[in-house]
Write a protein that holds these residues in place. Structure first.
Motif, PDB file in Angstrom:
ATOM      1  N   THR A  19       0.863  -1.252   0.030  1.00 47.49           N
ATOM      2  CA  THR A  19       0.151  -0.311   0.030  1.00 47.49           C
ATOM      3  C   THR A  19       1.139   0.864  -0.211  1.00 47.49           C
ATOM      4  O   THR A  19       2.247   1.004   0.691  1.00 47.49           O
ATOM      5  N   ASP A  20       0.340   1.604  -0.381  1.00 49.67           N
ATOM      6  CA  ASP A  20       0.792   3.640  -0.806  1.00 49.67           C
ATOM      7  C   ASP A  20       0.806   4.425   0.857  1.00 49.67           C
ATOM      8  O   ASP A  20      -0.104   5.229   0.833  1.00 49.67           O
ATOM      9  N   ASP A  21       1.490   4.553   2.195  1.00 45.52           N
ATOM     10  CA  ASP A  21       1.209   5.227   3.346  1.00 45.52           C
ATOM     11  C   ASP A  21       0.919   6.386   2.816  1.00 45.52           C
ATOM     12  O   ASP A  21       0.500   7.208   3.646  1.00 45.52           O
ATOM     13  N   SER A  23      -0.152   7.960   0.613  1.00 41.56           N
ATOM     14  CA  SER A  23      -1.599   7.917  -1.066  1.00 41.56           C
ATOM     15  C   SER A  23      -2.266   9.613  -0.573  1.00 41.56           C
ATOM     16  O   SER A  23      -2.526  10.327  -1.562  1.00 41.56           O
ATOM     17  N   THR A  24      -2.411   9.449   0.664  1.00 39.34           N
ATOM     18  CA  THR A  24      -3.457  10.739   0.479  1.00 39.34           C
ATOM     19  C   THR A  24      -2.465  12.744   0.989  1.00 39.34           C
ATOM     20  O   THR A  24      -2.927  13.194   1.168  1.00 39.34           O
ATOM     21  N   ALA A  25      -0.611  12.392   1.006  1.00 43.31           N
ATOM     22  CA  ALA A  25      -0.500  13.276   1.212  1.00 43.31           C
ATOM     23  C   ALA A  25       0.099  13.731  -0.933  1.00 43.31           C
ATOM     24  O   ALA A  25       0.703  14.887  -0.379  1.00 43.31           O
ATOM     25  N   GLN A  26      -0.174  12.754  -1.428  1.00 45.18           N
ATOM     26  CA  GLN A  26       0.178  13.685  -2.523  1.00 45.18           C
ATOM     27  C   GLN A  26      -0.929  14.452  -3.444  1.00 45.18           C
ATOM     28  O   GLN A  26      -1.750  14.166  -3.307  1.00 45.18           O
ATOM     29  N   PRO A  27      -0.683  15.374  -4.231  1.00 45.04           N
ATOM     30  CA  PRO A  27      -1.197  16.235  -4.377  1.00 45.04           C
ATOM     31  C   PRO A  27      -2.439  15.839  -5.365  1.00 45.04           C
ATOM     32  O   PRO A  27      -2.193  14.222  -6.306  1.00 45.04           O
TER      33      PRO A  27
END
Length: 216
Positions: A19-21, A23-27
């Motif tokens: 999982t990409d932990d 991902s929510t911080a990415q634009p």
């Protein structure tokens, strides 16, 4: 659940997790980052160690917690071999520095086996390719380490003046990347697993009474 032991050829720009932990911080406009889930459907296996997002090559995954723990323990000092493309052509002085150990972040790396490859190794093209400058030659090194600190190979080559452009792990102990294309995985064979159990001092089924192969 039976134990599983997988070898995977991690492509460039794939996270070494399922999982990409972040991902929510990415634009919102940023494309999603690839993870192991995009390639491996076997449940409940986890990487032994890691490869950076921008590194490629051999990754071992298992659901055998004790094996995973021991391979991650510096006490066992299993070898890891990398093919490393660097900017410019290192001289013998730089190669000897890498072999003896260099200071990175206040730590001196362990002695390593480092050789200048006579020609570019046979590897699948990287997507995207490395940056190319006509005025700056590149070279390939084979580096075998017995430790795996964060971004260690890149920091080692930078410390002696030859930045890493491409990094591919080709061996973990006796396990090899050979035969796997980027994104492909397979189960370990019994002949591969037995020496791995021996390395980690774990019980395993003997290979017909034969001694385990050398762990080089």
């Amino acid at each position: 659940m039976p134990y599983r032991y997988l070898l995977f050829h991690k492509p460039y720009n794939v996270l070494c997790q399922f999982t990409d932990d972040q991902s929510t911080a990415q634009p919102r406009s940023a494309p999603p980052r690839s993870t192991l889930k995009d390639y491996i459907s076997v449940p409940a296996v986890y990487p032994v160690g890691r490869l950076d997002y921008d590194s490629e090559g051999l990754l071992l995954l298992t659901n055998h917690g004790q094996l995973q723990h021991r391979l991650s323990n510096p006490k066992f000092q299993h070898s890891r071999t990398y093919w490393v493309q660097v900017e410019r052509i290192p001289d013998e002085t730089a190669l000897q520095q890498l072999r003896q150990g260099v200071q990175i972040q206040g730590y001196c790396t362990r002695p390593a086996t480092v050789t200048l490859l006579p020609q570019e190794p046979d590897l699948p093209p990287r997507n995207p390719p490395i940056r190319f400058r006509k005025s700056v030659p590149t070279a390939w090194l084979a580096m075998t380490l017995t430790e795996g600190r964060n971004r260690q190979v890149r920091r080692m080559t930078a410390a002696v003046g030859f930045p890493t452009l491409r990094l591919v792990r080709v061996k973990i102990a006796h396990l090899s990347l050979e035969g796997l294309q980027p994104g492909q995985w397979r189960d370990l064979t019994p002949e591969e697993l037995d020496p791995l159990m021996y390395l980690c001092q774990l019980p395993g089924k003997p290979m017909g009474g034969r001694s385990p192969m050398p762990l080089i």
